[in-house]
Structures are given as C-alpha cells and as structure tokens.
Enzyme design. Structure first.
Site, PDB file in Angstrom:
ATOM      1  N   THR A  10       0.842  -1.205   0.000  1.00  0.00           N
ATOM      2  CA  THR A  10       0.000   0.000   0.000  1.00  0.00           C
ATOM      3  C   THR A  10       0.872   1.248   0.000  1.00  0.00           C
ATOM      4  OG1 THR A  10      -1.667  -1.198   1.249  1.00  0.00           O
ATOM      5  CG2 THR A  10      -1.869   1.199   1.240  1.00  0.00           C
ATOM      6  N   ASP A  94       0.311  -5.835  15.940  1.00  0.00           N
ATOM      7  CA  ASP A  94      -0.737  -5.730  16.969  1.00  0.00           C
ATOM      8  C   ASP A  94      -1.452  -4.386  16.845  1.00  0.00           C
ATOM      9  OD1 ASP A  94      -0.251  -8.203  17.981  1.00  0.00           O
ATOM     10  OD2 ASP A  94       0.953  -7.514  19.687  1.00  0.00           O
ATOM     11  N   GLY A 193     -31.838  -3.940  -1.930  1.00  0.00           N
ATOM     12  CA  GLY A 193     -32.410  -4.699  -3.047  1.00  0.00           C
ATOM     13  C   GLY A 193     -31.575  -4.494  -4.306  1.00  0.00           C
ATOM     14  N   GLU A 217      -3.233  -7.275   6.768  1.00  0.00           N
ATOM     15  CA  GLU A 217      -2.785  -7.305   8.186  1.00  0.00           C
ATOM     16  C   GLU A 217      -3.037  -8.698   8.775  1.00  0.00           C
ATOM     17  OE1 GLU A 217      -1.432  -4.719  10.175  1.00  0.00           O
ATOM     18  OE2 GLU A 217      -1.571  -3.127   8.678  1.00  0.00           O
TER      19      GLU A 217
HETATM   20  C1  FAD Z   1      -4.918  -4.163  -1.354  1.00  0.00           C
HETATM   21  C2  FAD Z   1      -3.829  -4.815  -0.535  1.00  0.00           C
HETATM   22  C3  FAD Z   1      -2.961  -4.029   0.206  1.00  0.00           C
HETATM   23  C4  FAD Z   1      -1.925  -4.617   0.941  1.00  0.00           C
HETATM   24  N1  FAD Z   1      -1.023  -3.812   1.599  1.00  0.00           N
HETATM   25  C5  FAD Z   1       0.069  -4.374   2.186  1.00  0.00           C
HETATM   26  C6  FAD Z   1       1.113  -3.572   2.759  1.00  0.00           C
HETATM   27  O1  FAD Z   1       1.047  -2.341   2.744  1.00  0.00           O
HETATM   28  N2  FAD Z   1       2.168  -4.191   3.323  1.00  0.00           N
HETATM   29  C7  FAD Z   1       2.286  -5.540   3.336  1.00  0.00           C
HETATM   30  O2  FAD Z   1       3.275  -6.059   3.864  1.00  0.00           O
HETATM   31  N3  FAD Z   1       1.324  -6.335   2.804  1.00  0.00           N
HETATM   32  C8  FAD Z   1       0.234  -5.789   2.226  1.00  0.00           C
HETATM   33  N4  FAD Z   1      -0.727  -6.591   1.653  1.00  0.00           N
HETATM   34  C9  FAD Z   1      -0.522  -8.040   1.686  1.00  0.00           C
HETATM   35  C10 FAD Z   1      -1.540  -8.736   2.573  1.00  0.00           C
HETATM   36  O3  FAD Z   1      -1.235  -8.537   3.932  1.00  0.00           O
HETATM   37  C11 FAD Z   1      -1.544 -10.225   2.163  1.00  0.00           C
HETATM   38  O4  FAD Z   1      -2.086 -10.294   0.851  1.00  0.00           O
HETATM   39  C12 FAD Z   1      -2.339 -11.061   3.126  1.00  0.00           C
HETATM   40  O5  FAD Z   1      -1.721 -11.104   4.386  1.00  0.00           O
HETATM   41  C13 FAD Z   1      -2.503 -12.498   2.635  1.00  0.00           C
HETATM   42  O6  FAD Z   1      -1.279 -13.039   2.192  1.00  0.00           O
HETATM   43  P1  FAD Z   1      -1.212 -13.688   0.751  1.00  0.00           P
HETATM   44  O7  FAD Z   1      -1.820 -12.748  -0.234  1.00  0.00           O
HETATM   45  O8  FAD Z   1       0.184 -14.144   0.536  1.00  0.00           O
HETATM   46  O9  FAD Z   1      -2.194 -14.923   0.843  1.00  0.00           O
HETATM   47  P2  FAD Z   1      -1.807 -16.445   1.108  1.00  0.00           P
HETATM   48  O10 FAD Z   1      -0.880 -16.534   2.282  1.00  0.00           O
HETATM   49  O11 FAD Z   1      -1.397 -17.051  -0.174  1.00  0.00           O
HETATM   50  O12 FAD Z   1      -3.212 -17.019   1.564  1.00  0.00           O
HETATM   51  C14 FAD Z   1      -4.152 -17.625   0.684  1.00  0.00           C
HETATM   52  C15 FAD Z   1      -5.203 -18.321   1.539  1.00  0.00           C
HETATM   53  O13 FAD Z   1      -4.574 -19.347   2.348  1.00  0.00           O
HETATM   54  C16 FAD Z   1      -4.841 -19.118   3.710  1.00  0.00           C
HETATM   55  N5  FAD Z   1      -3.679 -19.510   4.497  1.00  0.00           N
HETATM   56  C17 FAD Z   1      -2.377 -19.141   4.313  1.00  0.00           C
HETATM   57  N6  FAD Z   1      -1.596 -19.693   5.253  1.00  0.00           N
HETATM   58  C18 FAD Z   1      -2.414 -20.442   6.051  1.00  0.00           C
HETATM   59  C19 FAD Z   1      -2.217 -21.253   7.199  1.00  0.00           C
HETATM   60  N7  FAD Z   1      -0.997 -21.407   7.747  1.00  0.00           N
HETATM   61  N8  FAD Z   1      -3.268 -21.868   7.757  1.00  0.00           N
HETATM   62  C20 FAD Z   1      -4.523 -21.715   7.220  1.00  0.00           C
HETATM   63  N9  FAD Z   1      -4.784 -20.954   6.135  1.00  0.00           N
HETATM   64  C21 FAD Z   1      -3.742 -20.329   5.574  1.00  0.00           C
HETATM   65  C22 FAD Z   1      -5.123 -17.608   3.831  1.00  0.00           C
HETATM   66  O14 FAD Z   1      -5.886 -17.301   4.977  1.00  0.00           O
HETATM   67  C23 FAD Z   1      -5.895 -17.369   2.526  1.00  0.00           C
HETATM   68  O15 FAD Z   1      -7.234 -17.766   2.710  1.00  0.00           O
HETATM   69  C24 FAD Z   1      -1.785  -6.020   0.946  1.00  0.00           C
HETATM   70  C25 FAD Z   1      -2.687  -6.808   0.205  1.00  0.00           C
HETATM   71  C26 FAD Z   1      -3.691  -6.226  -0.526  1.00  0.00           C
HETATM   72  C27 FAD Z   1      -4.626  -7.111  -1.338  1.00  0.00           C
END
Ligand code: FAD
Length: 236
Positions: A10, A94, A193, A217
């Site tokens: 972001t 946190d 609706g 987060e």
């Molecule tokens: C619009 C946007 C803004 C963002 N801004 C920032 C930012 O400023 N800084 C930053 O650092 N990040 C940022 N992010 C990243 C964001 O925090 C991550 O996309 C998010 O934490 C999920 O990680 P991932 O996309 O790698 O999903 P994945 O880890 O690939 O997860 C995919 C699915 O698997 C599930 N999953 C993953 N691991 C496990 C587990 N161990 N047990 C059970 N289920 C699991 C997840 O819950 C999810 O349902 C942003 C994302 C978006 C979309």
C-alpha cells in the site's frame, strides 16, 4: 544485499522510504533469522511494479516492490541488532490489527446508517421497508455486531495503552470486526435490493472496499492461528 519481491504494498507508488523485513541469517529457521530495515526509494537495485488493478479501495495505490541486489548500510538496521525484525513486525502488527478493527467498525457504522436511511425511504406494498420485521432483523443484527466489535476495539486499545501484551486481543478484534463488517455490508446490499447492486447508490462500493479488511494485516485464518496458538501456549 536484499533480493526478492514483496507484492501488494500500500502506498508504494507514493512512498519515499520502505520498512522491509528480510531473512539475514539463512542458518536459522523461523522468526530468529529475520531483520528489519529502512530502505530509501532511490536505493540502487530497488524498483516498483505497475500499479495494481484492485476490486476496491481504489483511492489507495498498491504495487510490487522489487529488490535486486539492494545494498543496505548497517545504519539502516532498525533497532541496530540483527535477528529481531520479526519481533518488531509483531509489535507493529498488533497496533495495525487494532487499527483495521477500528476501521471496520467505522465503515460498518456508516453502512448501517445508509441502510437505515434507505429502509425509512423506500416504500413497498404501501409501507416503508423498515416496517417489515425481516428488514428490522438485519438492522438489529448489524447494530448488535457493530456494538460488540466497538467494545472489543476499545478494550484491546486500552490494554495496549496500559503496556500489556495484546497479541490475542488484537487478533480477536481484527478477526471479529472485519468479518462483522463484511456481514453488515452484505446485509446492506440486501436491504437496498436491486439498488444495492448498482454503482449509483454507493453501497456496492462499500461491499467491495470492506472485503479487504478480512485479508490484509493477516487473513482471518492467520488471526485464528494466532489466537489458538496463544491459548495453547498460555495453558501449557
Ligand atoms: C490491497 C492490498 C494491500 C496490501 N497492503 C500491504 C502492505 O502495505 N504491506 C504488506 O506487507 N502487505 C500488504 N498486503 C498483503 C496482505 O497482507 C496479504 O495479501 C495477506 O496477508 C494475505 O497473504 P497472501 O496474499 O500471501 O495470501 P496467502 O498466504 O497465499 O493465503 C491464501 C489463503 O490461504 C490461507 N492460508 C495461508 N496460510 C495459512 C495457514 N498457515 N493456515 C490456514 N490458512 C492459511 C489464507 O488465509 C488465505 O485464505 C496487501 C494486500 C492487498 C490485497
């Protein structure tokens, strides 16, 4: 040297500095080998991807931040000590989680206000739809859930202000409030609706915008893991 790509950052297109958590000790597994750095935008080897096209939250830009052999001076190590980056990240998270919980409460309050206004305005079968008990149930459930989430946010924030460890409370508040906000937005679309599905009424934008609260987060699943792991550790 920093190498790798962090996706979806972001405000990256606008940022002048980045805080980066990176593994600095490959011999250590898990959190211990991670350090935190300040990296300036102009650092040689640092580049940005294209601005992402997102479902919502269009006012906040995100893009990839790409590190290709980026050399970081030792003075940019946050805390001045290697290997404590994960602990630093957890402290920041946190606070960030309470922040997202509060944002979820604020958005849900606004969405419910719009739903109440519409329920009083829109007439069907000769009555305002707010007089139908099935519509009232959606309004009441939304208000009760917002109130619960608001209490959680205030409690977690007060404990943090008192210097307590709020890992569990912050995760609970973030999980409950973001999921609650999704339910409130969904009910609001239902109360509107067909109008809830059209851009000109504004509710569909909230529905898309608040979807992110359950993802960033730490996803809801990650909050569940944090809460459960804390409970099991504390009971040991
Ligand atoms: C619009 C946007 C803004 C963002 N801004 C920032 C930012 O400023 N800084 C930053 O650092 N990040 C940022 N992010 C990243 C964001 O925090 C991550 O996309 C998010 O934490 C999920 O990680 P991932 O996309 O790698 O999903 P994945 O880890 O690939 O997860 C995919 C699915 O698997 C599930 N999953 C993953 N691991 C496990 C587990 N161990 N047990 C059970 N289920 C699991 C997840 O819950 C999810 O349902 C942003 C994302 C978006 C979309």
């Amino acid at each position: 040297m920093l190498n790798g790509t962090k996706r979806y950052i972001t405000n990256a297109p606008e940022a002048g500095i980045f805080t980066v958590m990176a593994r600095t000790d490959s011999t250590k597994k898990g959190a211990d080998g991670i350090s935190a750095f300040i990296v300036e935008r102009g650092a040689p080897g640092l580049s940005l991807g294209n601005i992402d096209k997102k479902m919502g939250q269009k006012g906040a830009h995100t893009c990839d931040v790409i590190f290709d052999n980026v050399r970081i001076p030792a003075s940019n190590l946050i805390g001045g000590v290697e290997g404590i980056g994960f602990k630093t990240a957890m402290k920041v998270l946190d606070k960030g989680r309470i922040n997202i919980a509060a944002a979820s409460v604020g958005a849900a309050e606004r969405i419910l206000r719009d739903a109440i206004r519409y329920a009083k305005e829109r007439k069907q079968f000769g009555k305002a739809i707010g007089e139908f008990q099935l519509i009232q149930a959606m309004l009441a459930d939304s208000h009760a859930e917002i109130y619960a989430a608001r209490c959680m946010v205030l409690d977690a924030a007060r404990r943090r202000d008192d210097g307590l460890n709020v890992s569990t409370e912050a995760a609970c508040a973030k999980m409950f409030a973001s999921e609650m906000c999704g339910r409130v937005a969904d009910r609001a679309v239902q109360i509107f609706g067909g109008a809830g599905y059209l851009a000109e009424y504004g509710i569909e934008r909230f529905y898309r915008d608040v979807r992110l609260f359950r993802l960033f987060e730490g996803t809801t699943q990650i909050q569940q893991l944090v809460i459960a792991q804390n409970l099991l550790r504390d009971a040991a």
